[in-house]
Motif scaffolding. Structure first.
Motif, PDB file in Angstrom:
ATOM      1  N   ASP A  85       0.809  -1.224   0.000  1.00  0.00           N
ATOM      2  CA  ASP A  85       0.000   0.000   0.000  1.00  0.00           C
ATOM      3  C   ASP A  85       0.839   1.270   0.000  1.00  0.00           C
ATOM      4  O   ASP A  85       0.469   2.258  -0.642  1.00  0.00           O
ATOM      5  N   ASP A  86       1.976   1.264   0.716  1.00  0.00           N
ATOM      6  CA  ASP A  86       2.838   2.446   0.748  1.00  0.00           C
ATOM      7  C   ASP A  86       3.386   2.761  -0.648  1.00  0.00           C
ATOM      8  O   ASP A  86       3.425   3.921  -1.058  1.00  0.00           O
ATOM      9  N   LYS A  87       3.782   1.724  -1.369  1.00  0.00           N
ATOM     10  CA  LYS A  87       4.282   1.898  -2.730  1.00  0.00           C
ATOM     11  C   LYS A  87       3.171   2.447  -3.634  1.00  0.00           C
ATOM     12  O   LYS A  87       3.388   3.409  -4.366  1.00  0.00           O
ATOM     13  N   ALA A  88       2.014   1.845  -3.586  1.00  0.00           N
ATOM     14  CA  ALA A  88       0.892   2.280  -4.426  1.00  0.00           C
ATOM     15  C   ALA A  88       0.500   3.725  -4.126  1.00  0.00           C
ATOM     16  O   ALA A  88       0.220   4.506  -5.040  1.00  0.00           O
ATOM     17  N   LYS A  89       0.504   4.078  -2.846  1.00  0.00           N
ATOM     18  CA  LYS A  89       0.129   5.440  -2.447  1.00  0.00           C
ATOM     19  C   LYS A  89       1.125   6.462  -3.002  1.00  0.00           C
ATOM     20  O   LYS A  89       0.726   7.481  -3.574  1.00  0.00           O
ATOM     21  N   LEU A  90       2.431   6.191  -2.847  1.00  0.00           N
ATOM     22  CA  LEU A  90       3.442   7.136  -3.347  1.00  0.00           C
ATOM     23  C   LEU A  90       3.419   7.200  -4.873  1.00  0.00           C
ATOM     24  O   LEU A  90       3.503   8.285  -5.454  1.00  0.00           O
ATOM     25  N   MET A  91       3.293   6.063  -5.545  1.00  0.00           N
ATOM     26  CA  MET A  91       3.233   6.071  -7.013  1.00  0.00           C
ATOM     27  C   MET A  91       2.030   6.880  -7.494  1.00  0.00           C
ATOM     28  O   MET A  91       2.137   7.673  -8.436  1.00  0.00           O
ATOM     29  N   GLY A  92       0.896   6.709  -6.846  1.00  0.00           N
ATOM     30  CA  GLY A  92      -0.291   7.479  -7.201  1.00  0.00           C
ATOM     31  C   GLY A  92      -0.087   8.963  -6.997  1.00  0.00           C
ATOM     32  O   GLY A  92      -0.513   9.779  -7.820  1.00  0.00           O
ATOM     33  N   HIS A  93       0.590   9.321  -5.904  1.00  0.00           N
ATOM     34  CA  HIS A  93       0.843  10.740  -5.626  1.00  0.00           C
ATOM     35  C   HIS A  93       1.819  11.337  -6.642  1.00  0.00           C
ATOM     36  O   HIS A  93       1.623  12.455  -7.122  1.00  0.00           O
ATOM     37  N   LEU A  94       2.875  10.598  -6.991  1.00  0.00           N
ATOM     38  CA  LEU A  94       3.838  11.089  -7.980  1.00  0.00           C
ATOM     39  C   LEU A  94       3.193  11.284  -9.354  1.00  0.00           C
ATOM     40  O   LEU A  94       3.552  12.196 -10.095  1.00  0.00           O
ATOM     41  N   ARG A  95       2.233  10.449  -9.677  1.00  0.00           N
ATOM     42  CA  ARG A  95       1.544  10.542 -10.974  1.00  0.00           C
ATOM     43  C   ARG A  95       0.442  11.602 -10.970  1.00  0.00           C
ATOM     44  O   ARG A  95      -0.029  12.012 -12.025  1.00  0.00           O
ATOM     45  N   SER A  96       0.061  12.076  -9.788  1.00  0.00           N
ATOM     46  CA  SER A  96      -1.026  13.067  -9.674  1.00  0.00           C
ATOM     47  C   SER A  96      -0.559  14.459 -10.083  1.00  0.00           C
ATOM     48  O   SER A  96       0.627  14.698 -10.307  1.00  0.00           O
ATOM     49  N   ASP A  97      -1.502  15.390 -10.131  1.00  0.00           N
ATOM     50  CA  ASP A  97      -1.181  16.773 -10.485  1.00  0.00           C
ATOM     51  C   ASP A  97      -0.288  17.458  -9.452  1.00  0.00           C
ATOM     52  O   ASP A  97       0.363  18.456  -9.767  1.00  0.00           O
ATOM     53  N   ASP A  98      -0.239  16.943  -8.211  1.00  0.00           N
ATOM     54  CA  ASP A  98       0.671  17.498  -7.209  1.00  0.00           C
ATOM     55  C   ASP A  98       2.122  17.397  -7.671  1.00  0.00           C
ATOM     56  O   ASP A  98       2.950  18.232  -7.319  1.00  0.00           O
ATOM     57  N   PHE A  99       2.406  16.341  -8.425  1.00  0.00           N
ATOM     58  CA  PHE A  99       3.769  16.137  -8.918  1.00  0.00           C
ATOM     59  C   PHE A  99       3.805  16.182 -10.443  1.00  0.00           C
ATOM     60  O   PHE A  99       3.853  17.256 -11.014  1.00  0.00           O
ATOM     61  N   PHE A 100       3.788  15.051 -11.129  1.00  0.00           N
ATOM     62  CA  PHE A 100       4.052  15.026 -12.571  1.00  0.00           C
ATOM     63  C   PHE A 100       2.810  15.066 -13.463  1.00  0.00           C
ATOM     64  O   PHE A 100       2.945  15.197 -14.668  1.00  0.00           O
ATOM     65  N   GLY A 101       1.618  14.954 -12.932  1.00  0.00           N
ATOM     66  CA  GLY A 101       0.390  15.085 -13.716  1.00  0.00           C
ATOM     67  C   GLY A 101       0.393  14.250 -14.985  1.00  0.00           C
ATOM     68  O   GLY A 101       0.138  14.758 -16.070  1.00  0.00           O
ATOM     69  N   VAL A 102       0.652  12.941 -14.849  1.00  0.00           N
ATOM     70  CA  VAL A 102       0.897  12.098 -16.019  1.00  0.00           C
ATOM     71  C   VAL A 102      -0.326  11.883 -16.908  1.00  0.00           C
ATOM     72  O   VAL A 102      -0.169  11.515 -18.079  1.00  0.00           O
ATOM     73  N   LYS A 103      -1.520  12.124 -16.402  1.00  0.00           N
ATOM     74  CA  LYS A 103      -2.686  12.014 -17.286  1.00  0.00           C
ATOM     75  C   LYS A 103      -2.620  13.048 -18.401  1.00  0.00           C
ATOM     76  O   LYS A 103      -2.986  12.776 -19.538  1.00  0.00           O
ATOM     77  N   LYS A 104      -2.146  14.227 -18.085  1.00  0.00           N
ATOM     78  CA  LYS A 104      -2.024  15.302 -19.079  1.00  0.00           C
ATOM     79  C   LYS A 104      -0.630  15.352 -19.701  1.00  0.00           C
ATOM     80  O   LYS A 104      -0.479  15.643 -20.883  1.00  0.00           O
TER      81      LYS A 104
END
Length: 190
Positions: A85-104
């Motif tokens: 869960d810790d890995k999944a949580k950090l990966m999700g946060h890094l991919r979010s708009d707070d960090f790299f915004g990978v969807k866009k």
């Protein structure tokens, strides 16, 4: 008139010969054998992982590096120091708009603009684009046979990644995430 045509033909052959012998050759990078490792630090420790190279090439002229272009797949950001869960949580946060915004912004790119031969390495300057923002960076690149290696230090705030930065937010306490992150890059040519 025949003499002018003959001179023009000879001149054309000479120019084409020179261009052919000094042609820039693109050396593709083997994305499976290449590796980009990242490390980000915070006040209470650090995290690290990998990012996959999507494609890339070096431009070579007479066996010397003269340019290149590389694209990383930002959806591939992986955390290798955590599990579950810790890995999944950090990966999700890094991919979010707070960090790299990978969807866009699903790609990051680097284009070499200038190269200086330093004997045992090359001085590289170019443009790095992350999250739609482009900034110049400079670093040394070592080439050994078909392998190129470098370590980069990147200020994430130049790419509008400000989450947890004490340069922009007060009273973060032990939640501070340092502005700079490191990339350890190994590129293997095919």
């Amino acid at each position: 008139m025949k003499m002018n045509i003959l001179k023009g033909s000879i001149l054309s052959v000479i120019v084409l010969s020179l261009v052919a012998f000094n042609a820039i050759e693109k050396q593709k990078v083997d994305v499976e054998a290449s590796k980009i490792e990242w490390e980000g630090e915070k006040l209470t420790g650090s995290h690290y992982g990998t990012i996959d190279l999507k494609e890339g090439y070096f431009e070579m002229e007479d066996g010397k590096l003269v340019g290149g272009k590389f694209t990383a797949d930002m959806n591939s950001i992986d955390v290798t120091d955590l599990e579950g869960d810790d890995k999944a949580k950090l990966m999700g946060h890094l991919r979010s708009d707070d960090f790299f915004g990978v969807k866009k912004y699903d790609e990051a790119k680097f284009v070499i603009n200038t190269v200086a031969d330093k004997g045992d390495s090359y001085g590289i300057s170019g443009d790095l684009t992350i999250k739609g923002k482009t900034n110049p960076i400079a670093f040394d690149l070592k080439m050994d046979g078909n392998t190129a290696t470098t370590e980069l230090v990147i200020d994430r705030t130049k790419y509008d990644i400000k989450y947890g930065s004490d340069s922009f937010f007060d009273n973060l306490g032990d939640k501070v995430i340092y502005d700079e992150f490191k990339l350890d890059v190994k590129l293997v040519m095919k």
